[in-house]
Structure formats: C-alpha cells, structure tokens
Design an enzyme around this catalytic site. Structure first.
Site: not given
Ligand code: UD1
Length: 416
Positions: A22-23, A92, A116, A304, A326
């Site tokens: 999916k991701n 998202r 989510d 996850d 995370v």
């Molecule tokens: C992706 C995955 C999700 C997985 C996550 C971590 C997809 C669609 N989703 O989510 O399933 O759980 O990676 O492996 O691929 N953060 C910030 N600022 C930002 C971006 C992120 O503070 O600009 C923080 C987030 O709040 C979170 C952490 O960084 O606490 C990780 O987020 P991120 O790695 O960006 O996850 P996603 O890409 O949203």
C-alpha cells in the site's frame, strides 16, 4: 459501518500470498503525475486507499484505469493544481501530490491532510524542505498553497527521517534544476521502490534506502512501467497472526529481508521462523515469551506492526514493555484490547503489558487500519465471540482481508 463477527480460539494455518505494498503504491501513483505519458503499475493492491488515490489523480486531470492488480495512469493532459478537501481529509497520503504538482506545474493547492486517528501528523518537514528548494507557501482556510517558478537543487537535512517528507522531496527534486541531497532521509523499502520507479522513467536518484539520497535533476520524465514490491506490513500482520493464534502460516511471494527485525522478535517470543528466498513460515505452539520492543523508523521495528505485537504480548507468560517512538497516539486502541481482557497500562509513550492466558471475546471498534487488523487477530485468539465494528478502516489497507483469513481457517462473517 459494517462489522466482523469472529469465532475465537482459531489457529491460523496454511499459505497466504502477500499483496503489493500500500505505502509504495500510493506514492508511486502520486509520482505518475510527473510523467507526461502513460505509466503502468502492476501488483497494485485492491484496497480503498488506492481507489481514493485514483480519485485524487482523476480529479487532478489524470486518466486512470484499473484492471485487476494493474493500474494505468496517464497524466499527459492538462492538470489542475487543486487537490480536493473531501479526498485529502480522508487519506493523509494524498499530501504526496504536493511535490509532484509543484514540480510539474510550479504551483499546488492541497487541503491539510487527515487520515488515521493515530495522533497529530504535521507536514512541517515536507514544507520546510520544499521551501529550501525554492517553493513559497501560504496556508489559509485549511489549504496549503505553494508556488515555485522552478525548483532548484539544494541540501536538505531532515530533523527526523519522515517517510512522507522524504518522498515528497525526492519527487520534487527529480526535475529540479541541479542536484539535491536529502540527509537523515527515511530508509523504508517503499522509498527505494519509489526511486526504482522514478529511475525507470528517466530520473537520476542514487542512495534511496540509505540516510543520504542524491537526486540529479533531469528536464523531464518519460513513460514507464513498474511492479510494486510486496507489502511488508501485510506480511507482518499474518506472521504475527500465526504466532498469536498459535498456528502455522507460510507467507509466499514476499520479501523476508524487509521484515528481519520482526523475525528476530518472533523468535525471541518463542515462535519457530523458517526463511526461504521469497517465503517465510511462522509457527508457534505454546504461550509466547514476554519481550521488550521499541518502534523506530526502518530498519527499526515498524510502528504499523506495534498494535499486532500488543495482541501477541498480551498473551505472554510475563510482562513486556512496548515503547512507541513514531506516533504518539498509536496507543489509543489499548482501551479496546483491555475490553478483551488484556492488562495493558499506558504511561506516556510506554505500554506495560501484563500477559494473560486468554483474551476474551468482546464487541470492539477498529479506530484505524492496523489497530483494526490487530483487533481481528485478537478476536481469533480469544475465548468466545468477538465483534469488530468499523471494519471499513481495515479495507483501506488490506486486500481481501477476510478472504485471506478464511483461507487460513478463520471463521469470520461480515455484518452489514
Ligand atoms: C508513513 C506510513 C505509515 C507509517 C509511517 C511511519 C504511508 C501512507 N504511511 O506515514 O503507515 O506508520 O510512515 O513508518 O506511507 N512528522 C512531523 N512533521 C512532518 C512529517 C512527519 O513531525 O512534516 C512526524 C509525524 O507526526 C510522526 C513522525 O514524524 O510522528 C513520522 O511520520 P512520517 O514518517 O512522516 O509518516 P507518514 O509518512 O505520515
């Protein structure tokens, strides 16, 4: 909202083929917006999030067709720069069109993302990196609006190896002027897959899968095709499901090297894990042993899979400590597990799990994709019947979840 009615004490047994990730699929679909021609993707999972992303691309002006697990995306026509609120707030991952739109059109207007219920998920790292590449952002009425005459290469050092930020920057850099380097980049296999796809379309990306990615800008991408990698989180779900239900499951057509830490943790908990080239067999006979677990960006233990490990450790012979690094709100579903008799106490980002002999079937609610899957696995382990409500969340991320579980011997029925 529909529910699953699950008969408990059913060990999962047999073989299950793992679907495409999916991701990976969602981001590669977004990247197809940068290609002025036809992109063909195979092994695309048939899940609701893919349907939603296809709708996002269609509303932006791309032509999307699906046939089984094959998806073709043609973004050669005129594209709109505005991503609709109703879709972005439901998923998202639609924020991943920001980089491609800025690169292709020089402007983008994207609603602030939803997704989510696993905590506040800001996009400051996405925006900060794109700003360093020359984009200017304003934020008003729930939308982020970006403009960039031409993005230029630069060095971006991320505060945290965010998956989404790494991907947005990577995509934006592909056709930027000059060379971009992303340091402290996320190393998830899905990022490597995105780079492989982009390189097939003429991009020059090196180092994806390491903390330092270098992208040499090219003027334009060309059409290409790509097969999505197997879903390591889906694989992990059935692997932990096998151990938690004390069953014996072989995962086929998957990448054991993408779930190495999971294999170690399952062995530590007492499971027997046998690894083939593209297969993994997980069998468990007795009660699991307790263990301590910490979630971290890849190659650390995947956040996850944390809810699923909670179900396994909830039945361990002793106490475990699980630390979530995370997503801060990923423990919200613990109340649901405790409804099933689990003894889990949350303190900040630690959960103390006192193992019990058997979960007890109960009505529970799926708050998101992974916690939903975990509650279903919990239902299979429990004594008595469990009803998991709001199962639409699960269909967002798992292809044929009930059919695959039924193929492994689970007795679950869908109630509309
Ligand atoms: C992706 C995955 C999700 C997985 C996550 C971590 C997809 C669609 N989703 O989510 O399933 O759980 O990676 O492996 O691929 N953060 C910030 N600022 C930002 C971006 C992120 O503070 O600009 C923080 C987030 O709040 C979170 C952490 O960084 O606490 C990780 O987020 P991120 O790695 O960006 O996850 P996603 O890409 O949203």
């Amino acid at each position: 909202m529909s529910s699953y009615l699950i008969a408990g004490r059913t060990p999962l047994e047999g073989e299950v083929r793992i679907s495409g990730a999916k991701n990976s699929a969602l981001k590669i679909m977004a990247a197809a917006l940068m290609v002025p021609g036809k992109v063909t993707l195979t092994r695309v999972p048939r899940i609701t999030d893919v349907t939603l992303m296809a709708e996002v691309l269609t509303r932006l002006g791309a032509h999307v067709e699906s046939d089984g697990d094959r998806l073709t995306i043609d973004a050669s026509g005129e594209l709109s720069d505005e991503t609709p609120y109703d879709l972005v707030t439901r998923m998202r991952a639609s924020i991943q069109v920001l980089g491609p739109l800025l690169a292709r059109l020089g402007r983008a207007r994207v609603a602030m993302p939803g997704g989510d219920a696993i905590g506040s998920r800001p996009i400051d790292l996405h925006l900060g990196g794109l700003e360093r590449m020359g984009a200017k952002f304003t934020s008003e009425h729930g939308f982020v609006e970006g403009v960039a005459d031409r993005l230029h290469g630069t060095r971006v050092l991320l505060d945290f190896p965010s998956v989404g930020a790494t991907e947005n920057l990577l995509m934006a850099a592909v056709t930027a002027e000059g060379t971009t380097s992303i340091e402290n980049a996320a190393r998830e296999p899905e990022i490597q897959d995105l780079a492989v796809f982009l390189n097939r379309c003429g991009a020059k990306v090196a180092g994806a899968g390491t903390p330092s990615i270098t992208i040499v800008g090219v003027p334009e991408l060309h059409p290409g095709s790509h097969e999505i990698i197997p879903d390591r989180i889906e694989a992990g779900t059935y692997a932990i499901g096998a151990a938690a239900t004390r069953g014996d499951v072989t995962l086929t057509d998957m990448r054991p090297d993408h779930v190495e830490l999971l294999q170690l943790k399952l062995e530590e908990s007492g499971a027997e894990v046998t690894r083939g080239d593209d297969e993994l067999r997980v069998a468990m006979s007795g009660r699991p042993r307790p263990l301590d677990l910490v979630t971290l960006p890849y190659p650390g233990f995947a956040t996850d899979l944390q809810p699923l490990m909670m179900v396994l450790l909830g039945q361990a012979e002793g106490s475990s400590i699980l630390t979530e690094n995370v997503f801060e709100a990923r423990f919200l579903f613990v109340d649901e597990l405790n409804r099933m008799g689990c003894q889990i106490r949350v303190e900040g980002h630690h959960a103390v799990i006192r193992g019990i002999e058997h979960l007890s079937g109960a009505p529970v609610r799926a708050p998101d994709i992974r916690a939903g899957a975990a509650l279903v696995i919990g239902g299979l382990c429990a004594q008595g019947e469990t009803e998991v409500f709001d199962i639409e969340h699960i269909a967002r991320g798992y292809e044929d979840f009930d059919a695959k579980l039924a193929g492994l011997g689970a007795a679950l029925t869908v109630r509309q």
